[in-house]
Design an enzyme around this catalytic site. Structure first.
Site, short mmCIF file in Angstrom:
data_model
loop_
_atom_site.label_atom_id
_atom_site.label_comp_id
_atom_site.label_asym_id
_atom_site.label_seq_id
_atom_site.Cartn_x
_atom_site.Cartn_y
_atom_site.Cartn_z
N HIS A 5 3.95 -1.94 3.05
CA HIS A 5 3.86 -0.70 2.61
C HIS A 5 4.99 -0.44 1.59
O HIS A 5 6.21 -0.37 2.14
CB HIS A 5 3.73 0.32 3.62
CG HIS A 5 2.53 0.27 4.17
ND1 HIS A 5 2.37 -0.50 5.31
CD2 HIS A 5 1.17 1.01 3.88
CE1 HIS A 5 1.09 -0.56 5.72
NE2 HIS A 5 0.38 0.46 5.06
N ASP A 56 0.88 -1.32 -0.04
CA ASP A 56 0.05 0.01 -0.02
C ASP A 56 0.78 1.55 -0.09
O ASP A 56 2.21 1.16 0.34
CB ASP A 56 -0.82 -0.02 1.50
CG ASP A 56 -2.11 -1.07 1.27
OD1 ASP A 56 -1.95 -1.80 0.41
OD2 ASP A 56 -2.80 -0.75 2.10
ZN LIG Z 1 -2.80 3.15 2.91
#
Ligand SMILES: [Zn+2]
Length: 235
Positions: free
Chosen positions: A203, A57
């Protein structure tokens, strides 16, 4: 009078209990991406084959995303990247590179604003559409996956998503790479909690993530886990 007042306040208290319980349920459901309360989310794949999904993400990031792509290429595995529209707009070449390396690209909103979950459904839909336009223009593909910013869902998200036909993707295991200070502790936790079929959340804008990923993939290989592509199961 005292007795009446007492009884009155007593009954008022009971009157509030259902509202408090409802409030707690709604808040809890909002913060659990796989609660299925507001929207249907896919949080894992079938577990028959000892496969897992890698997801990233909050990119693309000019420094970290290429490092992540390098690790994935080294091990010849693919992942799904939930890109933030405004970052993608600034780095179309990087988004194209993610796609050309065989990875999937999902919508993670345009703004990823802190107040995203307080937007009206119309404003939210506008934001999601804006990211969709950016990603579609760069990749030439229809975007079919969406992951809500912060994994938060509510009535507005539900209403906003009615404008789209996305497969909403949650996760089953968070690496907590955004807050970790220790690669070893993060890896220990991932190894302990990992099960077949899990969708793992990382991430691609966090400095420690490429090194965590490298060791994690090594662990997966040694322990017989395969990394699957989400579109094998959901498309
Ligand atoms: Zn996010």
């Amino acid at each position: 009078l005292v007795i009446l007042l007492f009884q009155h306040s007593f009954s008022l208290f009971y009157l509030f209990i259902p509202f408090i319980v409802l409030l707690i349920i709604l808040i809890t459901a909002s913060f659990y991406v796989n609660s299925q309360f507001f929207i249907k989310t896919i949080c894992r794949i079938p577990a028959e084959k000892k496969e897992i999904i890698l997801s990233f993400d909050d990119g693309p990031d000019p420094v970290i995303t290429p490092m992540i792509l390098g690790v994935l290429k080294k091990y010849n595995v693919t992942a799904v990247f939930f890109c933030i529209g405004k970052k993608a707009a600034l780095q179309p070449d990087l988004v194209a590179e993610i796609k050309n390396n065989g990875h999937l690209i999902g919508n993670h909103s345009y703004s990823h604003a802190k107040w995203f979950d307080f937007l009206s459904p119309a404003r939210m839909a506008e934001d999601i559409k804006r990211a969709d336009n950016v990603l579609t223009k760069i990749t030439g593909n229809k975007v079919i996956y969406f992951r809500p910013p912060y994994g938060v869902t509510n009535f507005a998200v539900k209403k906003a998503l009615k404008n789209f036909k996305y497969l909403n993707i949650g996760w089953s295991l968070r690496s907590f790479d955004t807050i970790t200070t220790s690669k070893e502790k993060t890896l220990d936790k991932l190894k302990k909690q990992l099960k077949a079929g899990y969708i793992v959340l990382f991430h691609d804008n966090i400095a420690i993530t490429p090194s965590i990923l490298e060791e994690f993939i090594g662990y997966l290989h040694v322990n017989g886990f395969k990394i699957a592509s989400l579109d094998t199961y959901y498309k």
